[in-house]
Design a protein around this motif. Sequence first.
Motif, PDB file in Angstrom:
ATOM      1  N   GLU A  73     -58.479  60.564 -13.078  1.00 17.51           N
ATOM      2  CA  GLU A  73     -58.928  61.136 -14.347  1.00 17.51           C
ATOM      3  C   GLU A  73     -58.889  60.087 -15.458  1.00 17.51           C
ATOM      4  N   THR A  87     -63.722  69.372 -10.010  1.00 19.91           N
ATOM      5  CA  THR A  87     -62.423  70.012  -9.775  1.00 19.91           C
ATOM      6  C   THR A  87     -61.319  68.961  -9.751  1.00 19.91           C
ATOM      7  N   ARG A  88     -60.108  69.395 -10.128  1.00 23.65           N
ATOM      8  CA  ARG A  88     -58.946  68.513 -10.038  1.00 23.65           C
ATOM      9  C   ARG A  88     -58.463  68.552  -8.591  1.00 23.65           C
ATOM     10  N   GLN A  93     -50.945  61.776  -8.536  1.00 20.62           N
ATOM     11  CA  GLN A  93     -50.471  62.005  -9.904  1.00 20.62           C
ATOM     12  C   GLN A  93     -49.838  60.728 -10.447  1.00 20.62           C
ATOM     13  N   SER A 181     -52.380  61.714 -15.455  1.00 17.40           N
ATOM     14  CA  SER A 181     -53.613  61.651 -14.688  1.00 17.40           C
ATOM     15  C   SER A 181     -53.379  62.064 -13.240  1.00 17.40           C
ATOM     16  N   GLU A 182     -54.464  62.423 -12.571  1.00 17.14           N
ATOM     17  CA  GLU A 182     -54.426  62.704 -11.134  1.00 17.14           C
ATOM     18  C   GLU A 182     -55.849  62.488 -10.619  1.00 17.14           C
ATOM     19  N   VAL A 184     -59.488  63.356  -9.404  1.00 19.62           N
ATOM     20  CA  VAL A 184     -60.423  64.452  -9.685  1.00 19.62           C
ATOM     21  C   VAL A 184     -61.721  64.209  -8.904  1.00 19.62           C
TER      22      VAL A 184
END
Length: 287
Positions: A73, A87-88, A93, A181-182, A184
């Motif tokens: 992200e 979508t996430r 992470q 953040s992760e 996506v």
Amino acid sequence: MNSSYLKIAIQKSGRLLEKSLAMLNECGIRINSGYNQLRAVCDNFPCEILFLRDDDIPAYIEDGVADVGIVGENVVVEKQKDILLATRLGFAQCRLALAVPRDFAYTDIKSLEGKRIATSYPKILQNFLDEAGIQAEIHIISGSVEIAPSIGLADAICDIVSTGSTLLSNGLKEVQPVMKSEAVLVANHHLNDFKQKLLDKLIFRINAYKKARYYKYILLNAPADQLQAIIELIPGMKSPTVLPLAEPGWISIHSVIQEDDFWEIIEKLQACGAQGILVVPIEKMIL
Ligand code: PRP
Ligand code: ZN
């Protein structure tokens, strides 16, 4: 042209690669050739995997070189491209954070006033500094940002921190989070109907994969007269499965629970006389 399959961009090397491949694999997308190359075809889903620098993925998706992509992200926010966040993904992470050399006398964000900060995320950092009312010099570096202070290029850095081991091994300490953040899934805004259907199919599979990771299958034995109390603790998807045990007065109950709730529920289950409690991973989950 190229309308009969979905072009999926993923990071060619780095933190996201293995987990992206693992997720696609769990979604039934298997690569049939080695991935030590720029592209790979898949056997059982009409798609092609493109291995790209993560920083380039948003631009390639905007331009339609790739249809969808898996990227951090942080990169999406930094690049400000006109793409859709589909979508996430719930993995990889990390946080974008400010870090300084261990002997830097840092008290608060004001300690960075007038300093030189090296980063690959100049837009996010500038925004953050503006909001904090701090004037600093941003040095844009595209890789190995963590060595900038030790070679005298900068006083501080703003980079991705996951385990923290990169900072540690470069004599740096994290002092201020900037954004969480992760991974996506992003997509081009103008997919044709065929590709849109493939994307919907992929998102459906990803959701099943994501749910499965948050839930566990639980099996336990309990006295039959505790059934109602236990159902209230582990109501499951629709309602738990209840099977009689060979031993009279005892039943086996099967259900699903959220991973996060497990330790809280477990003591209450024991208080209801539950025994032989098994908690096992779920591979896919479709409600
Ligand atoms: C980030 C960052 C560090 C590393 C930090 O790179 O630049 O190198 O991850 O992780 P750690 O805290 O677990 O040591 P990223 O994977 O985002 O890829 P990049 O090479 O594209 O910057
Ligand atoms: Zn990168």
